[in-house]
Design a protein around this motif. Structure first.
Motif, PDB file in Angstrom:
ATOM      1  N   THR A   2       4.619  14.415  23.526  1.00 32.27           N
ATOM      2  CA  THR A   2       3.505  13.786  22.801  1.00 32.27           C
ATOM      3  C   THR A   2       3.041  12.567  23.595  1.00 32.27           C
ATOM      4  N   GLU A   3       1.723  12.479  23.778  1.00 33.60           N
ATOM      5  CA  GLU A   3       1.188  11.346  24.534  1.00 33.60           C
ATOM      6  C   GLU A   3       0.508  10.364  23.580  1.00 33.60           C
ATOM      7  N   LEU A   4       0.889   9.100  23.697  1.00 35.02           N
ATOM      8  CA  LEU A   4       0.295   8.054  22.870  1.00 35.02           C
ATOM      9  C   LEU A   4      -0.456   7.085  23.777  1.00 35.02           C
ATOM     10  N   ARG A   5      -1.655   6.687  23.354  1.00 32.41           N
ATOM     11  CA  ARG A   5      -2.455   5.776  24.184  1.00 32.41           C
ATOM     12  C   ARG A   5      -2.753   4.502  23.390  1.00 32.41           C
ATOM     13  N   PHE A   6      -2.439   3.399  23.991  1.00 28.97           N
ATOM     14  CA  PHE A   6      -2.640   2.101  23.348  1.00 28.97           C
ATOM     15  C   PHE A   6      -3.624   1.266  24.172  1.00 28.97           C
ATOM     16  N   HIS A   7      -4.732   0.913  23.582  1.00 33.39           N
ATOM     17  CA  HIS A   7      -5.720   0.103  24.311  1.00 33.39           C
ATOM     18  C   HIS A   7      -5.201  -1.327  24.451  1.00 33.39           C
ATOM     19  N   GLU A   8      -5.354  -1.884  25.646  1.00 36.04           N
ATOM     20  CA  GLU A   8      -4.776  -3.223  25.918  1.00 36.04           C
ATOM     21  C   GLU A   8      -5.434  -4.337  25.101  1.00 36.04           C
ATOM     22  N   GLU A   9      -6.676  -4.108  24.655  1.00 38.18           N
ATOM     23  CA  GLU A   9      -7.342  -5.150  23.853  1.00 38.18           C
ATOM     24  C   GLU A   9      -6.888  -5.115  22.393  1.00 38.18           C
ATOM     25  N   LEU A  10      -6.269  -4.006  21.991  1.00 37.48           N
ATOM     26  CA  LEU A  10      -5.887  -3.856  20.579  1.00 37.48           C
ATOM     27  C   LEU A  10      -4.384  -3.907  20.360  1.00 37.48           C
ATOM     28  N   TYR A  11      -3.620  -3.621  21.394  1.00 41.35           N
ATOM     29  CA  TYR A  11      -2.156  -3.629  21.266  1.00 41.35           C
ATOM     30  C   TYR A  11      -1.545  -4.633  22.242  1.00 41.35           C
ATOM     31  N   ASP A  12      -0.516  -5.304  21.774  1.00 46.70           N
ATOM     32  CA  ASP A  12       0.216  -6.256  22.608  1.00 46.70           C
ATOM     33  C   ASP A  12       1.219  -5.479  23.491  1.00 46.70           C
ATOM     34  N   GLY A  13       1.210  -5.763  24.776  1.00 41.92           N
ATOM     35  CA  GLY A  13       2.120  -5.073  25.696  1.00 41.92           C
ATOM     36  C   GLY A  13       3.590  -5.259  25.329  1.00 41.92           C
ATOM     37  N   PHE A  14       3.937  -6.484  24.892  1.00 42.21           N
ATOM     38  CA  PHE A  14       5.330  -6.754  24.499  1.00 42.21           C
ATOM     39  C   PHE A  14       5.709  -5.959  23.254  1.00 42.21           C
ATOM     40  N   GLN A  51      18.182  17.129  13.909  1.00 39.80           N
ATOM     41  CA  GLN A  51      18.257  16.375  12.653  1.00 39.80           C
ATOM     42  C   GLN A  51      17.019  16.564  11.787  1.00 39.80           C
ATOM     43  N   GLY A  52      16.061  17.343  12.268  1.00 36.05           N
ATOM     44  CA  GLY A  52      14.877  17.662  11.477  1.00 36.05           C
ATOM     45  C   GLY A  52      13.696  16.733  11.697  1.00 36.05           C
ATOM     46  N   VAL A  53      13.784  15.896  12.719  1.00 34.70           N
ATOM     47  CA  VAL A  53      12.658  14.989  13.020  1.00 34.70           C
ATOM     48  C   VAL A  53      11.798  15.640  14.094  1.00 34.70           C
ATOM     49  N   THR A  54      10.523  15.816  13.796  1.00 34.62           N
ATOM     50  CA  THR A  54       9.652  16.431  14.795  1.00 34.62           C
ATOM     51  C   THR A  54       9.216  15.393  15.822  1.00 34.62           C
ATOM     52  N   GLU A  55       8.803  15.884  16.961  1.00 34.56           N
ATOM     53  CA  GLU A  55       8.348  14.990  18.033  1.00 34.56           C
ATOM     54  C   GLU A  55       7.092  14.231  17.610  1.00 34.56           C
ATOM     55  N   GLY A  56       6.240  14.919  16.872  1.00 33.56           N
ATOM     56  CA  GLY A  56       5.003  14.300  16.383  1.00 33.56           C
ATOM     57  C   GLY A  56       5.297  13.122  15.459  1.00 33.56           C
ATOM     58  N   ASP A  57       6.237  13.343  14.552  1.00 33.24           N
ATOM     59  CA  ASP A  57       6.609  12.271  13.608  1.00 33.24           C
ATOM     60  C   ASP A  57       7.222  11.084  14.349  1.00 33.24           C
ATOM     61  N   LEU A  58       8.040  11.389  15.331  1.00 30.90           N
ATOM     62  CA  LEU A  58       8.688  10.325  16.108  1.00 30.90           C
ATOM     63  C   LEU A  58       7.630   9.477  16.835  1.00 30.90           C
ATOM     64  N   GLY A  59       6.665  10.183  17.443  1.00 30.30           N
ATOM     65  CA  GLY A  59       5.575   9.491  18.149  1.00 30.30           C
ATOM     66  C   GLY A  59       4.745   8.658  17.185  1.00 30.30           C
ATOM     67  N   ALA A  60       4.475   9.226  16.008  1.00 28.24           N
ATOM     68  CA  ALA A  60       3.667   8.515  15.016  1.00 28.24           C
ATOM     69  C   ALA A  60       4.393   7.273  14.510  1.00 28.24           C
ATOM     70  N   GLU A  61       5.702   7.393  14.340  1.00 19.39           N
ATOM     71  CA  GLU A  61       6.489   6.226  13.906  1.00 19.39           C
ATOM     72  C   GLU A  61       6.460   5.143  14.986  1.00 19.39           C
ATOM     73  N   LEU A  62       6.549   5.553  16.243  1.00 19.43           N
ATOM     74  CA  LEU A  62       6.470   4.601  17.360  1.00 19.43           C
ATOM     75  C   LEU A  62       5.106   3.889  17.359  1.00 19.43           C
ATOM     76  N   LEU A  63       4.080   4.674  17.060  1.00 25.09           N
ATOM     77  CA  LEU A  63       2.701   4.157  16.989  1.00 25.09           C
ATOM     78  C   LEU A  63       2.607   3.060  15.922  1.00 25.09           C
ATOM     79  N   ASN A  64       3.146   3.348  14.737  1.00 26.43           N
ATOM     80  CA  ASN A  64       3.108   2.377  13.645  1.00 26.43           C
ATOM     81  C   ASN A  64       3.930   1.138  13.974  1.00 26.43           C
ATOM     82  N   TYR A  65       5.076   1.353  14.596  1.00 25.91           N
ATOM     83  CA  TYR A  65       5.946   0.228  14.938  1.00 25.91           C
ATOM     84  C   TYR A  65       5.230  -0.713  15.920  1.00 25.91           C
ATOM     85  N   ALA A  66       4.579  -0.121  16.909  1.00 27.22           N
ATOM     86  CA  ALA A  66       3.864  -0.930  17.909  1.00 27.22           C
ATOM     87  C   ALA A  66       2.720  -1.710  17.253  1.00 27.22           C
TER      88      ALA A  66
END
Lengths: 88, 158
Positions: A2-14, A51-66
């Motif tokens: 799964t590819e996630l894209r974060f725009h530098e003006e909207l997301y903090d690199g840290f 464990q029943g976690v899909t790759e999509g859900d994992l990516g989406a959770e990472l997205l929300n965390y960021a």
């Protein structure tokens, strides 16, 4: 993968780095730059999928965390006193 | 541009001229527990917000409406806070000043109180009891004594 894209003006690199560290135990994560975007490629580990976690859900959770971390960091910065511009 | 959220998403484009970035973040933060939220640039001064409900039963389009309402609320709240910033700061400063309590001994010693800067005392609070209630001089001979001093007729004197 799964590819996630974060725009530098909207997301903090840290914030993205922190999100990657949090989810690193559950997936193989590759971080790169593409123009104004931070690109995060997530491949869930076999154990995570078992464990029943899909790759999509994992990516989406990472997205929300960021996003959450970005907002928290902005809030912390906004709490500091603003720098006044003095006219010459 | 991919959001990485897959199917079942709904998107909104927000004009930063109308809704500041902080308002978009504020609304996104409210939705972060119910949805997966992704932000991206959709052009100059435009932000694309992608929402995907976490629970399959939730309607993504209904969430978009809710998001837009929240966005408006956030923008309006920020405008009110900005307009009243000076007032809020003044009240906070007064509250903090009051919480600090009365001045200490060092503060009092540091105060510059001289003849010119001393406070006025129209009620005579700073005057001593003797000074304030001292007996007046006896009236001169020939002058009538005050009425209160002579007992009324029929009144017994001790």
């Amino acid at each position: 993968m799964t590819e996630l894209r974060f725009h530098e003006e909207l997301y903090d690199g840290f914030a993205i780095d922190e999100a990657v560290k949090v989810y690193a135990p559950y997936a193989a994560i590759d971080l790169s730059r593409d123009g104004k975007h931070y690109v995060v490629k997530v491949t869930a580990s076999a154990e995570t999928v078992e464990q029943g976690v899909t790759e999509g859900d994992l990516g989406a959770e990472l997205l929300n965390y960021a996003l959450g971390q970005t907002i928290s960091r902005r809030g912390a910065e906004a709490g500091s006193p603003p720098v006044e511009k003095k006219e010459a | 541009m991919t959001s990485g959220l897959g199917d079942g998403t709904a998107t909104i484009e927000v004009d930063e001229g109308l809704y500041p970035k902080d308002a978009v973040y504020g609304a996104a933060y409210i939705f972060i527990d119910r949805c997966y939220v992704h932000l991206d640039r959709a052009g100059e001064q435009r932000i694309k917000v992608t929402l995907k409900p976490k629970k399959p039963g939730l309607d993504a389009e209904a969430l978009v409406g809710e998001f837009q309402n929240e966005l408006l609320g956030q923008a309006w709240r920020r405008q009110i806070a900005e307009e009243n910033r000076a007032f809020i700061e003044s009240i906070t400063a007064r509250a903090l000043g009051g919480a600090a309590g009365p001045p200490g001994l060092d503060d009092l010693l540091a105060m510059d109180i001289g003849e010119e800067s001393a406070f006025e005392d129209p009620l005579g609070i700073a005057m001593s009891w003797e000074e304030k209630y001292k007996k007046k001089d006896k009236p001169a001979e020939g002058e009538a004594a005050p009425e209160a001093a002579t007992p009324a007729e029929g009144e017994k004197t001790p």
